[in-house]
Design an enzyme around this catalytic site. Structure first.
Site, PDB file in Angstrom:
ATOM      1  N   HIS A   1      20.694 -41.344   7.212  1.00 49.38           N
ATOM      2  CA  HIS A   1      21.286 -41.350   8.550  1.00 49.38           C
ATOM      3  C   HIS A   1      22.574 -42.162   8.592  1.00 49.38           C
ATOM      4  O   HIS A   1      23.264 -42.218   9.609  1.00 49.38           O
ATOM      5  CB  HIS A   1      20.265 -41.891   9.561  1.00 49.38           C
ATOM      6  CG  HIS A   1      20.505 -41.400  10.933  1.00 49.38           C
ATOM      7  ND1 HIS A   1      21.049 -42.183  11.926  1.00 49.38           N
ATOM      8  CD2 HIS A   1      20.293 -40.185  11.476  1.00 49.38           C
ATOM      9  CE1 HIS A   1      21.155 -41.479  13.033  1.00 49.38           C
ATOM     10  NE2 HIS A   1      20.702 -40.264  12.791  1.00 49.38           N
TER      11      HIS A   1
ATOM     12  N   LYS B   1      26.328 -43.253   8.292  1.00 46.39           N
ATOM     13  CA  LYS B   1      27.620 -42.583   8.456  1.00 46.39           C
ATOM     14  C   LYS B   1      28.695 -43.594   8.078  1.00 46.39           C
ATOM     15  O   LYS B   1      29.068 -44.446   8.887  1.00 46.39           O
ATOM     16  CB  LYS B   1      27.795 -42.096   9.884  1.00 46.39           C
ATOM     17  CG  LYS B   1      26.745 -41.072  10.290  1.00 46.39           C
ATOM     18  CD  LYS B   1      26.345 -41.320  11.723  1.00 46.39           C
ATOM     19  CE  LYS B   1      25.102 -40.524  12.045  1.00 46.39           C
ATOM     20  NZ  LYS B   1      24.066 -41.368  12.585  1.00 46.39           N
TER      21      LYS B   1
ATOM     22  N   ASP C   1      38.560 -47.140  -1.727  1.00 52.56           N
ATOM     23  CA  ASP C   1      39.083 -48.065  -2.736  1.00 52.56           C
ATOM     24  C   ASP C   1      38.307 -49.377  -2.808  1.00 52.56           C
ATOM     25  O   ASP C   1      38.858 -50.408  -3.196  1.00 52.56           O
ATOM     26  CB  ASP C   1      40.572 -48.342  -2.506  1.00 52.56           C
ATOM     27  CG  ASP C   1      41.412 -47.082  -2.623  1.00 52.56           C
ATOM     28  OD1 ASP C   1      40.976 -46.142  -3.312  1.00 52.56           O
ATOM     29  OD2 ASP C   1      42.499 -47.040  -2.021  1.00 52.56           O
TER      30      ASP C   1
END
Length: 176
Positions: free
Chosen positions: A118, A120, A125
């Site tokens: 779940h 996100k 870099d």
């Protein structure tokens, strides 16, 4: 004493991080909050060697970023996309990346089926990370009220460490 002070300052600078709040679905110039989709575009554009993306739901709206990611892959930037396996549209909406150089797609493969990916996040870099409630969908980027944080600093590497541990524990399956 001055040398000791300098060492203390250098050590404290190591642990400093910068945090900026981002949002979707809120239009108020007085809040001085950047839009999630604009931050994502900037992160992708500025990437010089690595992009990591985790997502629960990735809709066809994500396709507007496809050209930028494909171009970054062609520039030699390594891109890793980790997706939730139970969302049928995720793979369909990532088909354009399956044969692209430097782009790897992993699906969450939890044998217990008691949890889902779940998270996100976008890490660029190993130095900047966007952690957000917004899915990579039109509603997540435009309609819904979503809030996230763009962070810079030493803590960003912990996100990578979490993903690497999950890979080591065989919770991700490479699909391309």
């Amino acid at each position: 004493i001055l040398y000791l002070f300098k060492l203390i300052m250098e050590k404290s600078q190591e642990n400093l991080h910068k945090v900026e709040i981002v949002s979707s679905g809120i239009e108020d110039k007085n809040l001085h909050v950047r839009e999630t989709i604009g931050v994502i575009r900037q992160l992708f554009f500025e990437a010089s060697h690595h992009i990591l993306i985790t997502g629960y739901a990735i809709s066809s709206y994500f396709q507007q970023l496809a050209d930028l990611l494909i171009e970054k892959g062609k520039e030699g930037i390594n891109i890793e996309i980790y997706i939730e396996n139970n969302q049928n549209s995720n793979l369909r909406n990532l088909e354009c990346y399956l044969n692209e150089k430097n782009i790897k797609i992993y699906k969450f493969n939890n044998p217990s089926n008691k949890s889902s990916l779940h998270a996100k996040t976008i890490v660029v870099d190993y130095q900047k990370a966007l952690i957000t409630s917004a899915n990579m969908s039109y509603n997540g980027m435009i309609n819904n009220i979503e809030i996230g944080a763009l962070i810079e600093g030493k803590q960003v590497k912990k996100i990578i460490q979490i993903i690497e541990k999950m890979k080591k524990d065989s919770l991700f399956e490479l699909i391309n």
